[in-house]
Design a protein around this motif. Structure first.
Motif, PDB file in Angstrom:
ATOM      1  N   ARG A  44       0.840  -1.210   0.000  1.00 16.34           N
ATOM      2  CA  ARG A  44       0.000   0.000   0.000  1.00 16.34           C
ATOM      3  C   ARG A  44       0.869   1.252   0.000  1.00 16.34           C
ATOM      4  O   ARG A  44       0.550   2.242  -0.664  1.00 16.34           O
ATOM      5  CB  ARG A  44      -0.947  -0.010   1.204  1.00 16.34           C
ATOM      6  N   GLY A  45       1.977   1.194   0.732  1.00 19.70           N
ATOM      7  CA  GLY A  45       2.895   2.333   0.754  1.00 19.70           C
ATOM      8  C   GLY A  45       3.509   2.596  -0.614  1.00 19.70           C
ATOM      9  O   GLY A  45       3.636   3.751  -1.037  1.00 19.70           O
ATOM     10  N   ILE A  46       3.880   1.543  -1.306  1.00 21.39           N
ATOM     11  CA  ILE A  46       4.444   1.687  -2.657  1.00 21.39           C
ATOM     12  C   ILE A  46       3.406   2.297  -3.591  1.00 21.39           C
ATOM     13  O   ILE A  46       3.707   3.205  -4.379  1.00 21.39           O
ATOM     14  CB  ILE A  46       4.945   0.323  -3.184  1.00 21.39           C
ATOM     15  N   LYS A  47       2.181   1.817  -3.489  1.00 19.35           N
ATOM     16  CA  LYS A  47       1.102   2.374  -4.317  1.00 19.35           C
ATOM     17  C   LYS A  47       0.950   3.871  -4.039  1.00 19.35           C
ATOM     18  O   LYS A  47       0.847   4.683  -4.973  1.00 19.35           O
ATOM     19  CB  LYS A  47      -0.206   1.638  -4.022  1.00 19.35           C
ATOM     20  N   GLY A  48       0.970   4.230  -2.765  1.00 19.15           N
ATOM     21  CA  GLY A  48       0.863   5.646  -2.404  1.00 19.15           C
ATOM     22  C   GLY A  48       2.028   6.464  -2.930  1.00 19.15           C
ATOM     23  O   GLY A  48       1.856   7.609  -3.364  1.00 19.15           O
ATOM     24  N   MET A  49       3.229   5.877  -2.894  1.00 18.79           N
ATOM     25  CA  MET A  49       4.407   6.578  -3.411  1.00 18.79           C
ATOM     26  C   MET A  49       4.240   6.867  -4.905  1.00 18.79           C
ATOM     27  O   MET A  49       4.586   7.958  -5.374  1.00 18.79           O
ATOM     28  CB  MET A  49       5.670   5.743  -3.172  1.00 18.79           C
ATOM     29  N   ILE A  50       3.723   5.885  -5.638  1.00 20.27           N
ATOM     30  CA  ILE A  50       3.528   6.083  -7.079  1.00 20.27           C
ATOM     31  C   ILE A  50       2.463   7.146  -7.326  1.00 20.27           C
ATOM     32  O   ILE A  50       2.627   8.017  -8.189  1.00 20.27           O
ATOM     33  CB  ILE A  50       3.186   4.738  -7.759  1.00 20.27           C
ATOM     34  N   GLU A  51       1.393   7.092  -6.557  1.00 20.88           N
ATOM     35  CA  GLU A  51       0.325   8.089  -6.703  1.00 20.88           C
ATOM     36  C   GLU A  51       0.828   9.498  -6.398  1.00 20.88           C
ATOM     37  O   GLU A  51       0.342  10.467  -6.974  1.00 20.88           O
ATOM     38  CB  GLU A  51      -0.851   7.732  -5.789  1.00 20.88           C
ATOM     39  N   LYS A  52       1.825   9.603  -5.508  1.00 26.24           N
ATOM     40  CA  LYS A  52       2.370  10.917  -5.131  1.00 26.24           C
ATOM     41  C   LYS A  52       3.576  11.308  -5.972  1.00 26.24           C
ATOM     42  O   LYS A  52       4.267  12.281  -5.664  1.00 26.24           O
ATOM     43  CB  LYS A  52       2.773  10.900  -3.653  1.00 26.24           C
ATOM     44  N   ASP A  53       3.841  10.543  -7.027  1.00 21.81           N
ATOM     45  CA  ASP A  53       4.974  10.820  -7.917  1.00 21.81           C
ATOM     46  C   ASP A  53       6.312  10.854  -7.177  1.00 21.81           C
ATOM     47  O   ASP A  53       7.184  11.677  -7.465  1.00 21.81           O
ATOM     48  CB  ASP A  53       4.761  12.131  -8.689  1.00 21.81           C
ATOM     49  N   THR A  54       6.487   9.928  -6.233  1.00 21.75           N
ATOM     50  CA  THR A  54       7.744   9.827  -5.491  1.00 21.75           C
ATOM     51  C   THR A  54       8.866   9.450  -6.454  1.00 21.75           C
ATOM     52  O   THR A  54       8.654   8.721  -7.425  1.00 21.75           O
ATOM     53  CB  THR A  54       7.614   8.761  -4.383  1.00 21.75           C
ATOM     54  N   TYR A  55      10.047   9.932  -6.176  1.00 26.04           N
ATOM     55  CA  TYR A  55      11.235   9.676  -6.989  1.00 26.04           C
ATOM     56  C   TYR A  55      11.387   8.171  -7.225  1.00 26.04           C
ATOM     57  O   TYR A  55      11.296   7.363  -6.298  1.00 26.04           O
ATOM     58  CB  TYR A  55      12.462  10.261  -6.287  1.00 26.04           C
ATOM     59  N   CYS A  56      11.603   7.803  -8.477  1.00 20.03           N
ATOM     60  CA  CYS A  56      11.620   6.393  -8.899  1.00 20.03           C
ATOM     61  C   CYS A  56      12.565   5.526  -8.067  1.00 20.03           C
ATOM     62  O   CYS A  56      12.221   4.402  -7.689  1.00 20.03           O
ATOM     63  CB  CYS A  56      12.009   6.282 -10.370  1.00 20.03           C
ATOM     64  N   ASP A  57      13.758   6.017  -7.800  1.00 16.17           N
ATOM     65  CA  ASP A  57      14.738   5.230  -7.057  1.00 16.17           C
ATOM     66  C   ASP A  57      14.223   4.887  -5.663  1.00 16.17           C
ATOM     67  O   ASP A  57      14.458   3.787  -5.164  1.00 16.17           O
ATOM     68  CB  ASP A  57      16.070   5.973  -6.982  1.00 16.17           C
ATOM     69  N   ASP A  58      13.497   5.804  -5.040  1.00 15.95           N
ATOM     70  CA  ASP A  58      12.936   5.547  -3.716  1.00 15.95           C
ATOM     71  C   ASP A  58      11.859   4.465  -3.776  1.00 15.95           C
ATOM     72  O   ASP A  58      11.769   3.611  -2.884  1.00 15.95           O
ATOM     73  CB  ASP A  58      12.357   6.830  -3.117  1.00 15.95           C
ATOM     74  N   VAL A  59      11.056   4.493  -4.834  1.00 17.77           N
ATOM     75  CA  VAL A  59      10.019   3.468  -5.015  1.00 17.77           C
ATOM     76  C   VAL A  59      10.673   2.108  -5.246  1.00 17.77           C
ATOM     77  O   VAL A  59      10.274   1.104  -4.644  1.00 17.77           O
ATOM     78  CB  VAL A  59       9.071   3.828  -6.181  1.00 17.77           C
ATOM     79  N   ILE A  60      11.689   2.077  -6.077  1.00 13.13           N
ATOM     80  CA  ILE A  60      12.397   0.829  -6.362  1.00 13.13           C
ATOM     81  C   ILE A  60      13.014   0.259  -5.086  1.00 13.13           C
ATOM     82  O   ILE A  60      12.980  -0.959  -4.858  1.00 13.13           O
ATOM     83  CB  ILE A  60      13.443   1.029  -7.474  1.00 13.13           C
ATOM     84  N   THR A  61      13.549   1.104  -4.256  1.00 11.90           N
ATOM     85  CA  THR A  61      14.111   0.658  -2.973  1.00 11.90           C
ATOM     86  C   THR A  61      13.042  -0.011  -2.119  1.00 11.90           C
ATOM     87  O   THR A  61      13.281  -1.062  -1.511  1.00 11.90           O
ATOM     88  CB  THR A  61      14.739   1.849  -2.216  1.00 11.90           C
ATOM     89  N   GLN A  62      11.860   0.572  -2.083  1.00 11.79           N
ATOM     90  CA  GLN A  62      10.766  -0.022  -1.309  1.00 11.79           C
ATOM     91  C   GLN A  62      10.285  -1.335  -1.924  1.00 11.79           C
ATOM     92  O   GLN A  62       9.954  -2.277  -1.202  1.00 11.79           O
ATOM     93  CB  GLN A  62       9.602   0.966  -1.189  1.00 11.79           C
ATOM     94  N   ILE A  63      10.270  -1.411  -3.236  1.00  9.41           N
ATOM     95  CA  ILE A  63       9.898  -2.663  -3.907  1.00  9.41           C
ATOM     96  C   ILE A  63      10.907  -3.750  -3.554  1.00  9.41           C
ATOM     97  O   ILE A  63      10.533  -4.893  -3.250  1.00  9.41           O
ATOM     98  CB  ILE A  63       9.788  -2.461  -5.438  1.00  9.41           C
ATOM     99  N   SER A  64      12.169  -3.413  -3.564  1.00  8.75           N
ATOM    100  CA  SER A  64      13.220  -4.371  -3.216  1.00  8.75           C
ATOM    101  C   SER A  64      13.053  -4.874  -1.780  1.00  8.75           C
ATOM    102  O   SER A  64      13.199  -6.075  -1.512  1.00  8.75           O
ATOM    103  CB  SER A  64      14.587  -3.717  -3.399  1.00  8.75           C
TER     104      SER A  64
END
Length: 111
Positions: A44-64
């Motif tokens: 859910r946090g990753i989804k929220g990050m994408i919805e908020k246009d969070t910097y890609c590298d930060d999203v990838i870190t959370q996915i990892s």
């Protein structure tokens, strides 16, 4: 690799494993459900990050981190499976379980 408490990993399959159901202790189930709830929150946090246009590298870190958490649950399940169902089926003379286990490990290693 995480050390698993042998008190929470099932040592035998109550009622046999041929019915293809798992038999986890309440403590192990609780541990896995807690981990999966955390993973669900991470998703859910990753989804929220994408919805908020969070910097890609930060999203990838959370996915990892989420993938690592799922792998941890898989390791716990695999250990319990090997120590209970696989051992029991081999003791019963069912060597096909080894091929099944190899396929399962191959699936885990693809990730």
């Amino acid at each position: 690799m995480e050390i698993i408490d042998p008190k929470i990993v099932p040592q035998t399959c109550e009622g046999g494993c041929s019915d293809r159901k798992s038999h986890h202790s309440d403590k192990l189930k609780s541990n896995m459900v807690t981990r999966l709830n955390r993973i669900e929150g991470q998703i859910r946090g990753i989804k929220g990050m994408i919805e908020k246009d969070t910097y890609c590298d930060d999203v990838i870190t959370q996915i990892s981190a989420t993938q690592a958490a799922l792998n941890s649950v898989a390791k716990i399940l695999l250990e319990g499976h090997m120590k209970s169902c696989v051992v029991e089926r081999i003791q019963e003379g069912d060597d096909e379980v080894v091929d099944e286990l190899l396929v399962t490990i191959q699936k885990l290693m693809k990730k």
